[in-house]
Write a protein that holds these residues in place. Structure first.
Motif, PDB file in Angstrom:
ATOM      1  N   ASN A   9       0.822  -1.432  -0.223  1.00  0.00           N
ATOM      2  CA  ASN A   9       0.085  -0.100  -0.220  1.00  0.00           C
ATOM      3  C   ASN A   9       0.890   1.074   0.004  1.00  0.00           C
ATOM      4  OD1 ASN A   9      -2.312  -1.489  -0.047  1.00  0.00           O
ATOM      5  ND2 ASN A   9      -2.635  -1.313   2.373  1.00  0.00           N
ATOM      6  N   GLU A  10       2.048   1.478   0.636  1.00  0.00           N
ATOM      7  CA  GLU A  10       2.645   2.449   0.830  1.00  0.00           C
ATOM      8  C   GLU A  10       3.597   2.636  -0.682  1.00  0.00           C
ATOM      9  OE1 GLU A  10       5.439   1.902   4.130  1.00  0.00           O
ATOM     10  OE2 GLU A  10       3.881   1.997   5.448  1.00  0.00           O
ATOM     11  N   ILE A  11       3.635   1.857  -1.377  1.00  0.00           N
ATOM     12  CA  ILE A  11       3.987   2.019  -2.659  1.00  0.00           C
ATOM     13  C   ILE A  11       2.950   2.200  -3.568  1.00  0.00           C
ATOM     14  CG2 ILE A  11       4.937   0.583  -4.780  1.00  0.00           C
ATOM     15  CD1 ILE A  11       6.517  -1.283  -2.880  1.00  0.00           C
ATOM     16  N   ILE A  12       1.960   1.501  -3.762  1.00  0.00           N
ATOM     17  CA  ILE A  12       0.711   1.807  -4.735  1.00  0.00           C
ATOM     18  C   ILE A  12       0.142   3.147  -4.368  1.00  0.00           C
ATOM     19  CG2 ILE A  12      -1.640   1.162  -5.212  1.00  0.00           C
ATOM     20  CD1 ILE A  12      -0.787  -2.006  -4.759  1.00  0.00           C
ATOM     21  N   ILE A  13      -0.336   3.687  -3.123  1.00  0.00           N
ATOM     22  CA  ILE A  13      -0.658   4.887  -2.923  1.00  0.00           C
ATOM     23  C   ILE A  13       0.187   6.191  -3.329  1.00  0.00           C
ATOM     24  CG2 ILE A  13      -1.624   6.569  -0.989  1.00  0.00           C
ATOM     25  CD1 ILE A  13      -2.348   3.966   0.533  1.00  0.00           C
ATOM     26  N   PRO A  14       1.353   6.256  -3.175  1.00  0.00           N
ATOM     27  CA  PRO A  14       2.038   7.214  -3.732  1.00  0.00           C
ATOM     28  C   PRO A  14       2.195   7.306  -5.257  1.00  0.00           C
ATOM     29  CG  PRO A  14       3.254   6.436  -1.867  1.00  0.00           C
ATOM     30  CD  PRO A  14       2.072   5.574  -2.177  1.00  0.00           C
ATOM     31  N   LEU A  15       2.311   5.966  -5.816  1.00  0.00           N
ATOM     32  CA  LEU A  15       2.234   5.670  -7.236  1.00  0.00           C
ATOM     33  C   LEU A  15       1.029   6.254  -7.993  1.00  0.00           C
ATOM     34  CD1 LEU A  15       3.305   2.164  -8.948  1.00  0.00           C
ATOM     35  CD2 LEU A  15       1.615   3.752  -9.841  1.00  0.00           C
ATOM     36  N   ILE A  16      -0.190   6.012  -7.427  1.00  0.00           N
ATOM     37  CA  ILE A  16      -1.310   6.351  -7.988  1.00  0.00           C
ATOM     38  C   ILE A  16      -1.565   8.046  -7.834  1.00  0.00           C
ATOM     39  CG2 ILE A  16      -3.899   6.287  -7.879  1.00  0.00           C
ATOM     40  CD1 ILE A  16      -3.675   3.503  -7.231  1.00  0.00           C
ATOM     41  N   ALA A  17      -1.194   8.431  -6.631  1.00  0.00           N
ATOM     42  CA  ALA A  17      -1.345   9.724  -6.238  1.00  0.00           C
ATOM     43  C   ALA A  17      -0.311  10.780  -7.179  1.00  0.00           C
ATOM     44  CB  ALA A  17      -1.083  10.223  -4.931  1.00  0.00           C
ATOM     45  N   THR A  55      15.317  15.164  -7.621  1.00  0.00           N
ATOM     46  CA  THR A  55      14.517  16.161  -6.857  1.00  0.00           C
ATOM     47  C   THR A  55      13.477  15.524  -6.027  1.00  0.00           C
ATOM     48  OG1 THR A  55      13.168  16.091  -8.868  1.00  0.00           O
ATOM     49  CG2 THR A  55      14.736  17.974  -8.751  1.00  0.00           C
ATOM     50  N   ASP A  56      12.897  14.379  -6.526  1.00  0.00           N
ATOM     51  CA  ASP A  56      11.887  13.929  -5.553  1.00  0.00           C
ATOM     52  C   ASP A  56      12.531  12.820  -4.418  1.00  0.00           C
ATOM     53  OD1 ASP A  56       9.118  14.386  -6.730  1.00  0.00           O
ATOM     54  OD2 ASP A  56      10.574  14.134  -8.637  1.00  0.00           O
ATOM     55  N   GLY A  57      13.755  12.425  -4.824  1.00  0.00           N
ATOM     56  CA  GLY A  57      14.425  11.662  -3.892  1.00  0.00           C
ATOM     57  C   GLY A  57      14.958  12.503  -2.719  1.00  0.00           C
ATOM     58  N   PHE A  58      15.369  13.833  -3.032  1.00  0.00           N
ATOM     59  CA  PHE A  58      15.643  14.665  -1.796  1.00  0.00           C
ATOM     60  C   PHE A  58      14.523  15.155  -1.099  1.00  0.00           C
ATOM     61  CE2 PHE A  58      16.366  19.106  -0.843  1.00  0.00           C
ATOM     62  CZ  PHE A  58      17.642  18.966  -0.056  1.00  0.00           C
ATOM     63  N   ALA A  59      13.497  15.265  -1.854  1.00  0.00           N
ATOM     64  CA  ALA A  59      12.217  15.777  -1.252  1.00  0.00           C
ATOM     65  C   ALA A  59      11.863  14.496  -0.044  1.00  0.00           C
ATOM     66  CB  ALA A  59      10.984  15.914  -2.172  1.00  0.00           C
ATOM     67  N   ILE A  60      11.719  13.418  -0.598  1.00  0.00           N
ATOM     68  CA  ILE A  60      11.507  12.072   0.090  1.00  0.00           C
ATOM     69  C   ILE A  60      12.601  12.224   1.352  1.00  0.00           C
ATOM     70  CG2 ILE A  60      11.315   9.563   0.372  1.00  0.00           C
ATOM     71  CD1 ILE A  60      10.329   9.911  -2.576  1.00  0.00           C
ATOM     72  N   LEU A  61      13.566  12.418   1.098  1.00  0.00           N
ATOM     73  CA  LEU A  61      14.885  12.140   2.030  1.00  0.00           C
ATOM     74  C   LEU A  61      14.456  13.123   3.263  1.00  0.00           C
ATOM     75  CD1 LEU A  61      17.530  10.868   2.981  1.00  0.00           C
ATOM     76  CD2 LEU A  61      18.541  12.756   1.617  1.00  0.00           C
ATOM     77  N   ILE A  62      14.249  14.363   3.097  1.00  0.00           N
ATOM     78  CA  ILE A  62      14.260  15.478   4.120  1.00  0.00           C
ATOM     79  C   ILE A  62      12.529  15.686   4.408  1.00  0.00           C
ATOM     80  CG2 ILE A  62      16.409  15.990   3.675  1.00  0.00           C
ATOM     81  CD1 ILE A  62      15.139  18.603   2.329  1.00  0.00           C
ATOM     82  N   GLY A  63      11.731  14.923   3.788  1.00  0.00           N
ATOM     83  CA  GLY A  63      10.297  15.216   4.148  1.00  0.00           C
ATOM     84  C   GLY A  63       9.820  16.576   3.543  1.00  0.00           C
ATOM     85  N   SER A  64       8.875  17.402   4.233  1.00  0.00           N
ATOM     86  CA  SER A  64       8.175  18.411   3.914  1.00  0.00           C
ATOM     87  C   SER A  64       9.289  19.743   3.978  1.00  0.00           C
ATOM     88  CB  SER A  64       7.088  18.684   4.916  1.00  0.00           C
ATOM     89  OG  SER A  64       7.426  18.932   6.130  1.00  0.00           O
ATOM     90  N   ALA A 129       4.102  16.217  -2.878  1.00  0.00           N
ATOM     91  CA  ALA A 129       3.307  15.334  -2.620  1.00  0.00           C
ATOM     92  C   ALA A 129       4.377  14.289  -2.026  1.00  0.00           C
ATOM     93  CB  ALA A 129       2.491  14.927  -3.802  1.00  0.00           C
ATOM     94  N   SER A 130       5.530  13.939  -2.657  1.00  0.00           N
ATOM     95  CA  SER A 130       6.376  12.961  -2.269  1.00  0.00           C
ATOM     96  C   SER A 130       7.029  13.354  -0.832  1.00  0.00           C
ATOM     97  CB  SER A 130       7.679  12.820  -3.102  1.00  0.00           C
ATOM     98  OG  SER A 130       7.120  12.748  -4.668  1.00  0.00           O
ATOM     99  N   ALA A 131       7.029  14.537  -0.676  1.00  0.00           N
ATOM    100  CA  ALA A 131       7.714  14.623   0.839  1.00  0.00           C
ATOM    101  C   ALA A 131       6.638  14.528   1.708  1.00  0.00           C
ATOM    102  CB  ALA A 131       7.991  16.181   0.668  1.00  0.00           C
ATOM    103  N   LEU A 132       5.449  14.653   1.406  1.00  0.00           N
ATOM    104  CA  LEU A 132       4.297  14.710   2.514  1.00  0.00           C
ATOM    105  C   LEU A 132       3.944  12.934   2.778  1.00  0.00           C
ATOM    106  CD1 LEU A 132       1.963  17.195   1.493  1.00  0.00           C
ATOM    107  CD2 LEU A 132       3.374  17.386   3.219  1.00  0.00           C
ATOM    108  N   PHE A 133       4.189  12.292   1.571  1.00  0.00           N
ATOM    109  CA  PHE A 133       4.009  10.865   1.629  1.00  0.00           C
ATOM    110  C   PHE A 133       4.997  10.385   2.643  1.00  0.00           C
ATOM    111  CE2 PHE A 133       1.203  10.847  -2.181  1.00  0.00           C
ATOM    112  CZ  PHE A 133       0.121  10.407  -1.712  1.00  0.00           C
TER     113      PHE A 133
END
Length: 203
Positions: A9-17, A55-64, A129-133
């Motif tokens: 679910n933690e893969i599918i939800i970000p994937l779809i969103a 860009t999105d990897g960095f966002a995920i790494l440090i969150g919001s 969105a990536s950061a928030l997820f």
């Protein structure tokens, strides 16, 4: 919910969103336009995905907190300038260069894909969105879902650009691409100036 279903679910939800948020976005439109001007699809895809990875990897790494490193307005200003520059170069090349010379080389395709996506993705809804997820789910799972969505959409965009280049006259494609890049760049810069414009008018 079982332990096995939670990571899925933690893969599918970000994937779809993220996939839905990115569909039709300026970044996907940029990939379509660039792919319509080159046959170097693999280097273009590599440049695009490298930019998304950073860009999105960095966002995920440090969150919001990702937009706290560099002022968002500055990033948008640079992004708008790059879009305008690309648009001007495409239109200029359409007037002065032969068709074969106008095509992006392997190195240029990679660099063009990387630079456009890298600059336009900062502060974009996909990155946010990536950061928030990442604050809600396992960051590694979010990363897989987000990158899978962006890869699928990028491949679709490149394929669509390839079809357009085969069906539509290349000169017309170049003019349309250059004009759209100019419009996108101008819109980004005007979006920064709008609050100041309203402040002056209603002061």
């Amino acid at each position: 919910m079982t332990p096995m279903s939670m990571p899925l679910n933690e893969i599918i939800i970000p994937l779809i969103a993220v996939g839905l948020a990115e569909m039709g976005d300026k970044t996907q439109l940029s990939v379509i336009l660039l792919s319509s001007r080159t046959r170097e699809y693999i280097p273009l895809l590599a440049g695009v995905m490298l930019a998304f990875l950073i860009t999105d990897g960095f966002a995920i790494l440090i969150g919001s907190w990702m937009t706290g490193i560099i002022p968002l307005d500055l990033l948008k200003l640079i992004s708008g300038g790059v879009f305008i520059l690309f648009g001007a170069l495409i239109l200029r090349g359409d007037q002065k260069e032969a068709e074969e010379e106008r095509r992006l080389s392997s190195g240029n395709a990679l660099l063009s894909g990387f630079s456009l996506i890298f600059l336009s993705e900062w502060g974009d809804k996909t990155q946010i969105a990536s950061a928030l997820f990442a604050t809600e789910y396992n960051p590694f799972m979010v990363f897989i879902g987000v990158m899978a969505a962006l890869f699928i959409l990028s491949v679709m965009a490149i394929y669509l650009g390839q079809i357009i280049s085969q069906k539509v006259d290349r000169k017309l494609v170049s003019r349309i691409a250059g004009t759209i890049f100019l419009i996108i760049g101008t819109a980004i810069i005007l979006s920064l100036l709008a609050p100041y414009t309203f402040a002056i008018v209603f002061k």
